[in-house]
Design an enzyme around this catalytic site. Sequence first.
Site, short mmCIF file in Angstrom:
data_model
loop_
_atom_site.label_atom_id
_atom_site.label_comp_id
_atom_site.label_asym_id
_atom_site.label_seq_id
_atom_site.Cartn_x
_atom_site.Cartn_y
_atom_site.Cartn_z
N HIS A 265 0.87 -1.58 0.29
CA HIS A 265 -0.33 0.20 -0.32
C HIS A 265 0.32 1.02 -0.46
O HIS A 265 0.60 2.43 -1.39
CB HIS A 265 -1.01 -0.07 0.68
N GLU A 266 1.93 0.99 1.13
CA GLU A 266 2.97 2.82 0.90
C GLU A 266 3.50 2.75 -0.48
O GLU A 266 3.75 3.84 -0.70
CB GLU A 266 3.44 2.63 2.18
N HIS A 269 1.81 4.34 -2.37
CA HIS A 269 1.98 6.34 -2.09
C HIS A 269 2.65 6.38 -2.71
O HIS A 269 3.33 7.86 -3.56
CB HIS A 269 1.57 6.24 -0.98
N GLU A 295 -4.82 7.98 -2.81
CA GLU A 295 -4.99 6.28 -2.44
C GLU A 295 -5.61 5.33 -3.38
O GLU A 295 -5.77 4.11 -3.30
CB GLU A 295 -6.72 6.41 -1.16
ZN ZN Z 1 -3.12 5.80 2.16
#
Ligand code: ZN
Length: 501
Positions: A265-266, A269, A295
């Site tokens: 997830h990160e 980003h 997101e």
């Molecule tokens: Zn996030």
Amino acid sequence: MESLLNELKNRLYEVADFEHAASVLSWDMATYMPQGGAPRRGRSISTMSRLRHERFTDKAIGHLLDQLEPLVAGLPYDDDNAALVRRTRKEYDKAVKVPSELVGRVSSHISGLYDAWTRARPANDFASLAPMLEKELDLYREVSDCFPGYKHVNDPHIDGEDAGFTVETIRAVFSKLRSELVPIVQAIAEKADPSDDAPIRQLFPISGQEAFGLRVSRDYGYDFQRGRQDLTHHPFATRFAHGDVRITTRYKEQYLGDGLFGTLHESGHAMYEQGIAAALDGTPLGHGTSNGVHESQSRTWENIVGRSLPFWEHYYPALQETFPDALKDVPLERFYLAINAVKPSLIRVDADEVTYNLHVMIRFDLEADLMDGTLSVRDLPEVWQTRYDSDLGVTAPDDRDGVLQDVHWYDGIIGYFQGYTLGNIMSAQFYNAALAAHPYLPDHFRQGKFDTLHTWLKENIYQHGGKYTADELLARITGSSLDTAPWIQYIRTKYGALYGI
Ligand code: ZN
């Protein structure tokens, strides 16, 4: 025009330097700083934030914008300089409404609150935080009052994260999504077994988790020459500069999902931030354009790619080799079900894709009610439990897995929750466009090749930074506006196959 632009950019670079300093101080506070450093650190971050705000709201910047606006008016809409003036004007006009002194007070209070949360959560001690949370809400209402004319007191904060949205418009999106989602959740509940996720709830030594997560992150295309990963309480990604975009994660020895999918997830980003054109660095264009679009990128790499079957057809043998005791007798299809098991749960960040948005809706509503005073901080733990019981059918044993579960409200992250769901919705819209351009993407994932998708995202989304709004990106890429249908379709197809519904 050239010299005016240079003067504007030089001033903005200086603003970015203060932001850089504040971000490094915050990152250090969340990773390596000994606990004793907290009080002084809070002051330093507050000073940097106040000075940043003072420099940015300097009348000279307003004057430069006044002079530049007629000059860039003849440039194409997507010209970098036209976009720089446009975006800076938007942010400047908002920033000048808030006194620097208030920015400093907010920042100072948040640092203390964050520090208190890191101790209150393990101690299950919401009561000790309650007065500080109340004060935070007061401060955020004071900021809202710098924007008279809002309909809901949280609207100015939502607008800061996802420009153009309000409590009212978000609730309309959520209510449509909920009506489509709840029947799917109910249909799955009839087929799901509580032990569906058992294979990933075993012993997974942390060194193996770390090595495996970093390997996938590298394969995805996160550039570790311009990034790194460290440990923290609540994972995040942070950009200091084009050449330094970092992620943080955490591991649980008895649960593979937290560390692995947190890292993916990160990484999403961070890859967004690393992909922004270097020329935009240090200006208001040098960041992802909105919380929702951000997101959409983290959820793409975490879920659409990282929880897909083709991805695991490639990686599962390596994962089994890393964790032979836990996984050698678990077939791929069983593991695939485990990482996608739909199970109403207490913790948002651990939630499956299907029920995740129900967590977001609860948090969005509770926060709006806290902000407008409908809900008092004192009643929050009880109302939290009631909502989790009615929406997800689960009850937290205590506040650690309830109202203290994540850092948001204790780190000044107010007006933020809608971005998670907007991101899920947009991730499917963007991914469908990528798939239309490259129909063989899943075959590439099956070969461990991610550069086709990564390059497409860089060209269509990342490189532009803050140049286009979320709506403009959607229009350019998909030809449509925000639309829940592709995400619902994605969920129906994937989970229909998994659960036979
Ligand atoms: Zn996030």
